[in-house]
Design an enzyme around this catalytic site. Structure first.
Site, PDB file in Angstrom:
ATOM      1  N   ALA A 610      47.357   6.045  51.859  1.00 33.46           N
ATOM      2  CA  ALA A 610      47.074   4.640  53.253  1.00 33.46           C
ATOM      3  C   ALA A 610      46.333   3.889  52.748  1.00 33.46           C
ATOM      4  CB  ALA A 610      47.176   5.805  54.070  1.00 33.46           C
ATOM      5  N   HIS A 611      47.101   3.187  52.924  1.00 27.68           N
ATOM      6  CA  HIS A 611      45.290   1.954  52.890  1.00 27.68           C
ATOM      7  C   HIS A 611      46.080   0.305  53.880  1.00 27.68           C
ATOM      8  CE1 HIS A 611      48.695   1.105  50.361  1.00 27.68           C
ATOM      9  NE2 HIS A 611      48.724  -0.340  50.206  1.00 27.68           N
ATOM     10  N   ALA A 612      45.228  -0.756  53.621  1.00 28.99           N
ATOM     11  CA  ALA A 612      45.691  -1.805  55.024  1.00 28.99           C
ATOM     12  C   ALA A 612      45.301  -2.657  54.126  1.00 28.99           C
ATOM     13  CB  ALA A 612      45.678  -1.923  56.346  1.00 28.99           C
TER      14      ALA A 612
END
Length: 691
Positions: A610-612
């Site tokens: 999970a990342h942005a």
């Protein structure tokens, strides 16, 4: 020659197949006897100009078999007698696609037959090939009564298809050529897209983006915008609202460019078209990362590509990893967007790159199935060449800092002194390190030595090692043979640095500074600059934190329960939120990105990251992880359900790369992944992960 004779010759020039007398009599409405007389005239003309004559193919008809250079000569000869220009098949295909897709007038086949001055069968073959080329875009050419030929397919696909056709057929498109020097293909383009449109768009680029830049980015942006405007003007607009995006990471310069386009050409306000043009032009820009999809995937692919090319070529690209990875990651980010929408650049340096950097090109090409697996589409040779440029630049820098050598063993039965002389000559004349001088009775020892090549003065048999038989004393002709041998096996080269590695000194100074004050990015870069100026090399890879440096006990969550993937992302990000590495905005950005772009964060079987983007709410570098008691589905066709999920908050594009490498290694280590899932305690989890 008479016009009729020239028209007959044209028919043979443009035909790839034999033409029967029956077909000629029907198309020219002449008797077979008259056709035969015309053919005799043609053959006399061809003989006078030292060109091959028409040949009879048994059972098929007549054919003119000439080379491309002979064809050009013949076209020039006819041109001096007839002002009408003869188009090649490729030029006719370009004219057809432009006339059908962006031309103002209706297109009918019989009109094109007269315009091209070719036979019906030749035009039928042109149309067959054109339809075949369009299949990959899922676009069809449909003939509608009284309307002529039109394109049937999704409007957004049709637009990118037109651009791809032009880009592939006209390399290095530019407006700066003098009109008289323009190629036939460029003349065809300017007959459908007015020079005034190109010029206005080019001037807007000057005003909004750069007046001095003359890059491939500029040429492609101007070309695509010109095609978009002409298609919009003559054929209509998009009939959907899918291009109005939630998130926009476009540069202010590009926004100003699009605004100026709409104002200059008095285009009525259409949010859909504005959003579409902005999005498509943004995919051209290697300086920008459009979405968190490209940001994460580009990071992973760039690391894997560097590892792959280094392993394939044995060239230590990791020594130039920071600059190489930064350039690749930005290029791949825009490449992913382009390929998804069937937009691939034409590369005017492609053949030069393939010729001069063949080993690097082949190494990059062998990695492209990873892109195909992700995108469902193959990369063009032009795009592969662009990726190769990044490695060739790094290779040139490495050549200035590195020396290479071969490690070898010498087999000699002429005595110790002779063997030593041969050894010293090899070291003196070539970059060869001789590890041992042996007799033919000691061949078995070669397997125990860390050597790449074997030089022997007597015929012997050696397994798995390249062998060259040489004379005890190296003469001039022997030098050439040895040089060719080394070139043939250059994949066995070993590299050594001409510069002393000062990484440990750099690290020690940083620690000393940390004791007194906080090490900022500016301070770090200034210290790195001082080292470079004093010819002191550092390996930035060694200075980057590892997973174990950032994964604290409180950031490891075991056997969590989540009802869906949204809740799972929220749970795994809580440790980072608690330590203020991220804000609530970052959690929302991660969820919205998956909602908009799909389960791209599922990077391996049962593994998610999970990342942005850093600007979506990151305060500092951080990492957390959670194993899942009941696996959660994200909607990934191959890698669902997710059993372990990491959450990464990155502040830039480089400082976290060792963490990304660790995750890539985990993807490829199914046994370790299973052991992590079985861990009952945090200590057990850490012991498995860090080892």
């Amino acid at each position: 020659m008479r016009d009729r004779t020239i028209k007959l010759l044209r028919t043979f020039i443009v035909s790839d197949f034999p033409i029967s007398l029956t077909r000629l009599t029907e198309e020219f409405m002449l008797s077979e006897r008259t056709i035969r007389n015309e053919i005799n005239v043609l053959n006399d003309y061809l003989l006078e100009n030292a060109l091959p004559t028409l040949q009879t193919i048994r059972g098929k008809g007549l054919q003119l078999s000439i080379t491309e250079s002979q064809k050009k000569l013949l076209i020039q000869l006819i041109g001096s007698e007839n002002q009408e220009q003869i188009l090649t098949r490729e030029e006719r295909l370009l004219d057809l696609i432009l006339s059908i897709s962006i031309g103002k007038e209706r297109v009918f086949l019989y009109q094109k037959e007269n315009e091209f001055q070719i036979s019906k069968s030749s035009l039928d073959e042109d149309m067959r090939r054109l339809r075949q080329m369009m299949k990959e875009y899922q676009v069809e050419i449909v003939s509608v009564p009284k309307e002529g030929l039109i394109l049937s397919g999704k409007e957004k696909v049709i637009r990118t298809m037109i651009y791809s056709f032009v880009n592939k057929m006209v390399d290095n498109f530019t407006l700066t050529d003098e009109l008289k020097n323009r190629s036939v293909k460029k003349q065809i383009i300017f007959s459908y897209i007015s020079l005034e449109v190109f010029t206005k768009i080019d001037r807007i680029y000057d005003q909004c983006i750069s007046a001095s830049e003359d890059s491939l980015y500029r040429k492609n942006l101007v070309l695509f915008t010109s095609i978009w405007f002409t298609r919009l003007q003559n054929k209509g607009s998009l009939q959907m609202s899918a291009w109005v995006k939630k998130h926009s990471y476009t540069t202010p310069e590009l926004k100003a460019f699009v605004q100026a386009i709409f104002e200059t050409f008095s285009i009525q306000e259409e949010a859909n078209e504005r959003s579409y043009l902005t999005f498509m032009l943004d995919t051209f820009n290697p300086k920008n990362m459009n979405t968190s999809v490209e940001w994460g995937q580009a990071q992973m692919l760039s690391i894997q590509l560097i590892q792959h090319v280094e392993a394939s070529t044995h060239i230590p690209f990791s020594k130039k990893e920071k600059d190489l990875q930064e350039g690749l990651y930005q290029h791949i980010g825009s490449l992913l967007s382009r390929v998804r929408y069937d937009v691939q650049f034409a590369n005017p340096l492609k053949e030069n790159i393939k010729s001069n950097y063949g080993i690097l090109y082949q190494a990059v090409q062998s990695f492209t199935p990873e892109f195909t697996k992700l995108l469902g589409k193959e990369l063009s040779e032009d795009e592969i060449a662009f990726l190769t440029i990044h490695f060739s630049s790094a290779f040139s820098e490495l050549n200035q800092e590195l020396s290479y050598f071969y490690r070898a063993v010498v087999i000699c039965n002429h005595g110790v002194a002779t063997g030593k002389l041969l050894s010293e000559n090899l070291k003196e004349l070539f970059n060869i390190e001789v590890l041992a001088v042996l007799s033919s009775r000691e061949v078995a020892l070669i397997e125990k030595l860390d050597v790449d090549l074997v030089f022997s003065t007597v015929p012997i048999e050696v397994e798995k090692k390249p062998l060259l038989i040489v004379e005890p004393i190296i003469k001039e002709d022997s030098k050439a043979a040895i040089a060719d041998f080394l070139k043939q096996y250059n994949q066995y080269r070993r590299f050594s640095s001409n510069r002393e590695d000062s990484t440990s000194m750099f690290s020690a100074i940083l620690k000393l500074i940390e004791n007194e004050t906080k090490v900022t990015e500016d301070l770090y870069q200034e210290l790195a600059r001082i080292f470079r100026e004093n010819q002191l090399s550092i390996n930035t890879k060694e200075l980057q934190p590892m997973i174990k440096d950032f994964l604290q006990d409180e950031n490891i969550l075991l056997n969590v329960e989540a009802d869906d993937w949204q809740e799972l992302i929220t749970i795994v990000s809580q440790p980072l939120l608690k330590e203020e590495a991220i804000t609530d905005k970052y959690i929302q950005a991660m969820i919205e990105a998956v909602e908009e772009f799909g389960p791209y964060i599922v990077i391996g079987e049962h593994l998610a990251l999970a990342h942005a983007r850093p600007e979506d709410g990151v305060n500092q570098l951080g990492l957390s992880v959670a194993t899942v008691k009941t696996p959660v589905k994200f909607g990934h066709e191959e890698n669902d359900p997710v059993k372990i999920i990491f959450c990464l908050s990155a502040v830039d594009s480089f400082s976290h790369l060792n963490i990304m490498r660790g995750l890539i290694d985990l993807i490829n280590d199914e046994q370790k992944l299973n052991q992590l899932l079985q861990a009952e305690t945090i200590e057990e989890f850490k012991l498995t992960l860090f080892n």
